[in-house]
Design a protein around this motif. Structure first.
Motif, mmCIF file in Angstrom:
data_model
loop_
_atom_site.group_PDB
_atom_site.id
_atom_site.type_symbol
_atom_site.label_atom_id
_atom_site.label_comp_id
_atom_site.label_asym_id
_atom_site.label_seq_id
_atom_site.Cartn_x
_atom_site.Cartn_y
_atom_site.Cartn_z
ATOM 1 N N VAL A 8 31.359 -14.744 19.123
ATOM 2 C CA VAL A 8 31.860 -16.113 19.305
ATOM 3 C C VAL A 8 30.713 -17.117 19.214
ATOM 4 O O VAL A 8 30.834 -18.169 18.559
ATOM 5 C CB VAL A 8 32.582 -16.238 20.662
ATOM 6 N N ILE A 9 29.599 -16.811 19.849
ATOM 7 C CA ILE A 9 28.443 -17.716 19.825
ATOM 8 C C ILE A 9 27.948 -17.933 18.405
ATOM 9 O O ILE A 9 27.659 -19.062 17.980
ATOM 10 C CB ILE A 9 27.321 -17.161 20.724
ATOM 11 N N THR B 66 29.690 -17.460 15.595
ATOM 12 C CA THR B 66 30.739 -18.144 14.840
ATOM 13 C C THR B 66 30.735 -19.646 15.104
ATOM 14 O O THR B 66 30.942 -20.457 14.185
ATOM 15 C CB THR B 66 32.121 -17.564 15.201
ATOM 16 N N LEU B 67 30.463 -20.027 16.346
ATOM 17 C CA LEU B 67 30.477 -21.442 16.727
ATOM 18 C C LEU B 67 29.146 -22.141 16.467
ATOM 19 O O LEU B 67 29.021 -23.343 16.709
ATOM 20 C CB LEU B 67 30.834 -21.566 18.214
ATOM 21 N N GLY B 68 28.155 -21.395 15.976
ATOM 22 C CA GLY B 68 26.861 -22.007 15.677
ATOM 23 C C GLY B 68 26.045 -22.352 16.907
ATOM 24 O O GLY B 68 25.212 -23.265 16.875
ATOM 25 N N LEU B 69 26.251 -21.588 17.986
ATOM 26 C CA LEU B 69 25.525 -21.853 19.240
ATOM 27 C C LEU B 69 24.405 -20.842 19.478
ATOM 28 O O LEU B 69 23.867 -20.759 20.583
ATOM 29 C CB LEU B 69 26.502 -21.816 20.424
ATOM 30 N N ASP B 70 24.046 -20.086 18.431
ATOM 31 C CA ASP B 70 23.094 -18.993 18.590
ATOM 32 C C ASP B 70 21.644 -19.387 18.318
ATOM 33 O O ASP B 70 20.759 -18.536 18.317
ATOM 34 C CB ASP B 70 23.476 -17.831 17.684
ATOM 35 N N THR B 71 21.381 -20.667 18.092
ATOM 36 C CA THR B 71 20.011 -21.086 17.786
ATOM 37 C C THR B 71 19.295 -21.711 18.978
ATOM 38 O O THR B 71 18.134 -22.093 18.877
ATOM 39 C CB THR B 71 20.008 -22.102 16.626
ATOM 40 N N GLY B 72 19.980 -21.818 20.110
ATOM 41 C CA GLY B 72 19.370 -22.439 21.279
ATOM 42 C C GLY B 72 18.163 -21.679 21.780
ATOM 43 O O GLY B 72 18.092 -20.450 21.699
ATOM 44 N N ARG B 73 17.193 -22.397 22.306
ATOM 45 C CA ARG B 73 15.952 -21.767 22.730
ATOM 46 C C ARG B 73 16.166 -20.750 23.850
ATOM 47 O O ARG B 73 15.611 -19.651 23.820
ATOM 48 C CB ARG B 73 14.965 -22.836 23.212
ATOM 49 N N LEU B 74 16.960 -21.106 24.849
ATOM 50 C CA LEU B 74 17.134 -20.214 25.989
ATOM 51 C C LEU B 74 18.003 -19.014 25.622
ATOM 52 O O LEU B 74 17.804 -17.920 26.172
ATOM 53 C CB LEU B 74 17.713 -20.983 27.169
ATOM 54 N N PHE B 75 18.933 -19.192 24.710
ATOM 55 C CA PHE B 75 19.697 -18.045 24.224
ATOM 56 C C PHE B 75 18.773 -17.073 23.495
ATOM 57 O O PHE B 75 18.859 -15.851 23.684
ATOM 58 C CB PHE B 75 20.821 -18.502 23.297
#
Length: 263
Positions: free
Chosen positions: A168-169, A171-180
């Motif tokens: 899901v992350i 797919t939604l484009g939320l996988d580039t965050g530094r803390l992730f």
């Protein structure tokens, strides 16, 4: 609070974040509840109430997934078990659900580990910025706290939610965050050195931290995260004979305390 503070507050009811002007309007954090916030989904209003900020559609979709993915309708899970016990005692729906929600803040699972997982990522990022390696940070965390919250899982080794959450992350484009990304680095190191995999707490805490949530805001957001799974447990216990949920005979209790005595 001092006597002076109490005297100033006496006979006054102040609210800095909202006010209901009955017969006219309701304001939440400076926005009209019905005319402005009324256009949003309930979850969007919930996180606005917590943070005072509005989030993108994809961010809200992940938050929604978090709530759905944790809605386990299993009465064997301890908070749900308390909800079912309340249902079998024929108390009200609200009291049953609140009982389970209160217990979901336990130290070993639920809200407190989630909050501590986010706290670790904030502290780790700050120390990496000061020149330390993530490996150093992890080892010191284990030395001081014996655990890195968000990694490993009681009872079983794997968390079935992880693969779905990662999909899901991405797919939604939320996988580039530094803390992730820091959470993934921590996973790789702990997997290699101790055989520990990350659980859903590490994924969600790091992703929500990348959205700017503080640890307190995150805990507030998670307060209701189990509630949809509790509802079937309450209903099932309520529909069965009263007192029939998980009865335990006194003969089956293992007791090692004070021996029976006469009063």
């Amino acid at each position: 609070m001092s006597i002076d503070d109490l005297q100033v507050a006496q006979n006054q009811l102040e609210g800095a974040l909202g006010k209901a002007f009955l017969s006219e309007r309701v304001v939440m954090r400076g926005k009209d509840l019905h005319n402005e916030l009324g256009k949003q989904d309930w979850l969007g209003v919930m996180v606005y109430a917590i943070t005072g900020r509005e989030f993108s559609a994809n961010q809200l979709r992940y938050m929604n997934f978090m709530w759905v993915a944790t809605s386990y309708p299993d009465a064997g899970i301890w908070p749900n078990q308390a909800t079912a016990l309340a249902g079998t005692a024929r108390t009200t729906p609200s009291l049953s659900l609140v009982t389970g929600l209160a217990l979901s803040e336990a130290r070993l699972y639920g809200r407190k580990p989630d909050r501590r997982a986010m706290d670790f990522f904030y502290r780790a990022a700050a120390r990496v910025d000061q020149g330390e390696s993530i490996e150093q940070v992890i080892e010191q965390e284990i030395e001081q706290r014996k655990v890195v919250f968000g990694y490993g899982r009681p009872l079983v080794r794997l968390d079935e939610r992880v693969a779905h959450a990662l999909h899901v992350i991405e797919t939604l484009g939320l996988d580039t965050g530094r803390l992730f990304q820091l959470a993934l680095e921590t996973h790789r190191y702990l997997k290699r050195t101790r055989g520990l995999s990350m659980n859903i707490a590490a994924i969600s805490a790091s992703t929500m931290a990348d959205m700017g949530f503080s640890t307190e805001e995150y805990q507030l957001f998670l307060t209701l995260v189990f509630v949809a799974g509790m509802v079937p447990c309450y209903l099932d216990a309520k529909r069965r004979p009263e007192g029939s949920f998980f009865p335990v005979s006194c003969d089956n209790l293992v007791y090692s305390g004070v021996a029976e005595r006469r009063w």
